[in-house]
Design a protein around this motif. Sequence first.
Motif, short mmCIF file in Angstrom:
data_model
loop_
_atom_site.label_atom_id
_atom_site.label_comp_id
_atom_site.label_asym_id
_atom_site.label_seq_id
_atom_site.Cartn_x
_atom_site.Cartn_y
_atom_site.Cartn_z
N ALA A 1 7.07 11.51 29.18
CA ALA A 1 7.71 10.22 28.92
C ALA A 1 6.80 9.33 28.08
N GLY A 2 5.48 9.41 28.35
CA GLY A 2 4.56 8.62 27.56
C GLY A 2 4.57 9.01 26.10
N ALA A 3 4.84 10.28 25.80
CA ALA A 3 4.92 10.74 24.42
C ALA A 3 6.33 10.62 23.85
N ARG A 4 7.24 9.98 24.61
CA ARG A 4 8.62 9.75 24.20
C ARG A 4 9.37 11.07 23.94
N LEU A 5 8.96 12.11 24.68
CA LEU A 5 9.70 13.37 24.60
C LEU A 5 10.83 13.40 25.61
N VAL A 6 10.67 12.70 26.73
CA VAL A 6 11.72 12.57 27.72
C VAL A 6 11.85 11.10 28.10
N THR A 7 12.98 10.76 28.67
CA THR A 7 13.19 9.40 29.21
C THR A 7 13.39 9.53 30.70
N ALA A 8 12.72 8.69 31.46
CA ALA A 8 12.78 8.73 32.91
C ALA A 8 13.14 7.34 33.42
N ASP A 9 14.09 7.28 34.36
CA ASP A 9 14.48 6.02 35.00
C ASP A 9 14.80 6.32 36.45
N ALA A 10 15.42 5.35 37.12
CA ALA A 10 15.72 5.51 38.54
C ALA A 10 16.76 6.59 38.79
N ASP A 11 17.61 6.86 37.79
CA ASP A 11 18.66 7.86 37.99
C ASP A 11 18.16 9.28 37.80
N GLY A 12 17.23 9.48 36.85
CA GLY A 12 16.77 10.83 36.61
C GLY A 12 15.98 10.94 35.32
N VAL A 13 15.96 12.15 34.76
CA VAL A 13 15.18 12.44 33.56
C VAL A 13 16.07 13.22 32.60
N GLU A 14 15.89 12.96 31.26
CA GLU A 14 16.56 13.75 30.25
C GLU A 14 15.71 13.74 28.98
N LEU A 15 16.00 14.65 28.06
CA LEU A 15 15.28 14.71 26.80
C LEU A 15 15.53 13.44 26.00
N ALA A 16 14.47 12.92 25.39
CA ALA A 16 14.64 11.70 24.59
C ALA A 16 15.36 12.01 23.29
N HIS A 17 15.11 13.16 22.71
CA HIS A 17 15.73 13.54 21.43
C HIS A 17 16.36 14.93 21.60
N GLU A 18 17.65 15.03 21.33
CA GLU A 18 18.29 16.35 21.34
C GLU A 18 17.74 17.20 20.20
N ALA A 19 17.22 16.52 19.15
CA ALA A 19 16.64 17.26 18.03
C ALA A 19 15.39 18.03 18.44
N LEU A 20 14.78 17.63 19.58
CA LEU A 20 13.59 18.33 20.06
C LEU A 20 13.88 19.81 20.33
N ILE A 21 15.13 20.16 20.69
CA ILE A 21 15.48 21.53 21.03
C ILE A 21 15.28 22.45 19.82
N ASN A 22 15.68 21.99 18.66
CA ASN A 22 15.58 22.83 17.47
C ASN A 22 14.32 22.56 16.66
N SER A 23 13.71 21.37 16.81
CA SER A 23 12.56 21.01 15.97
C SER A 23 11.24 21.54 16.51
#
Length: 514
Positions: free
Chosen positions: A167-189
Amino acid sequence: MVIAVRADFYGRCAEHRGLVDALRDAQLLVGPMTPAELREAVVKPAAAAGLLVERALTTRLVEEVADQPGGLPMLSHALMETWRRRRGRTLTMAAYEAAGGVHGAIAATAEQVYGQLSPAQASTARQMLLRLIEPGQGAADTRRPVKRAELEEWADPEVPAVIEKLAGARLVTADADGVELAHEALINSWPRLRGWMDEDRERLRHHRRLTEAARTWQELDRDPGTLYRGTHLVRAEAFFGRPGQHDELTSSERAFLTAALDAREAERRAATRTTRRARRLVAALSATLAVALIAGLVAWQQHQTSRQEATDTTARRVAEVAYGMRTTDPRTAMLLSVAAWRIAPLPETRSALIGSAAQTELDAFTDSEPGSGALRLLVDSGRTLLSSDGRTWQTWDVATHRRIASGLLPDGQVTGASPDGRVLAVAADSGTGLWDVSAGKWTGGTGHRLPPSDIPSFGSSNRSYLVSNLDGDQVQLRSVADGRVLFRTAADDPTNVALSADDRLVAVCPTPVR
């Protein structure tokens, strides 16, 4: 297209922090941006922050991002990395290329963060990132948000630290609900993540199905009817049932898989008990049946013995008849000997069968519809049967009994044929002529008709024929092609002549003097 507007769009501007905080994690449904709008998205925020963007960099960014899926998140990350490498207040092309470009910036950041993780954290990061992706089936891979409850069930002590670093590198986003990838482009890039996906794609699909099945099982108060069975359980056991494979499963997923395996084992034990009871019952019934069978065995054997004697006698009689017909009717003898062997395999029936098999079968063949006035001749060295009836002629293959060819004849009656069967002697009121069946016309010259009583004798070469009784006691050798006379001689008995096999010699036998 869904765009996540984030506080770290690509620059942190203190005077806009309040607006950024208000828009954090908001999602807006918008259409794709035009090149002009992309240019404004690059230049205007920079100008508002007092920064300059090289024109070549702006053009390069618009060309690389336009019409690209997930282009805006990649643009945001690339501008952030370019901003970090800026020269004074100017975002330069050199800084952009040093950051790795649109695709390379995300990959470089991800690879840098991954390299800073410990071996245990790297293993956890791989499992977490793969859990945050939904493998596509005939479509592109997409992000998969993971609830906080699912993460809490994952008994891995490195999870909090890994989430914090990603999350510190802005690769994922984390909040009270959960975690997800910050950029969907990360999958292919990111090549490393792409490689993980390609390597574990089939396993990830089964993991996602297992996760959904475990959630359904929990929501239905652990209903046994929702457990895996059959092929689904076999595949899940293959992917997640071996030691060390449970580490990436949550407690709910492990409990679901364990319950399914226990249910299968219970069914196997129940089936084993049922089988044992059935075997004991069968053993008891078998003993009772054996007693009944022994009681009737003696009577049956006596009856069977008398029947077998009668059968053997019948088989010997049939074999005797077959043996007697071997030379006169081999085919019938073979059928009777086979029947005798099937009735009873005795030495007598075996001898009749072997004798009939060794006997040569005579072949009998004639044309299919012989008429009363039909003429049949063997031609082509006995390989072909030529038959004529009225105005039709036919040729048959003697070996296969199949018709080869057929055709029509002029008025008259066939009296002879050349050795190859190609030329027929046809006798009519006007005389005997030669008919070429291949060409379907007269041959031998139209002016060379023979008397109706003369039957030509063809030579083996099929090029000439011998006739007699012409102009008195005379013998002539004529050409089949044009009817011209090749040789003539006088003979006391014109009918007592013969042609050699090569058509070169004519044997004339004079009448003996008494």
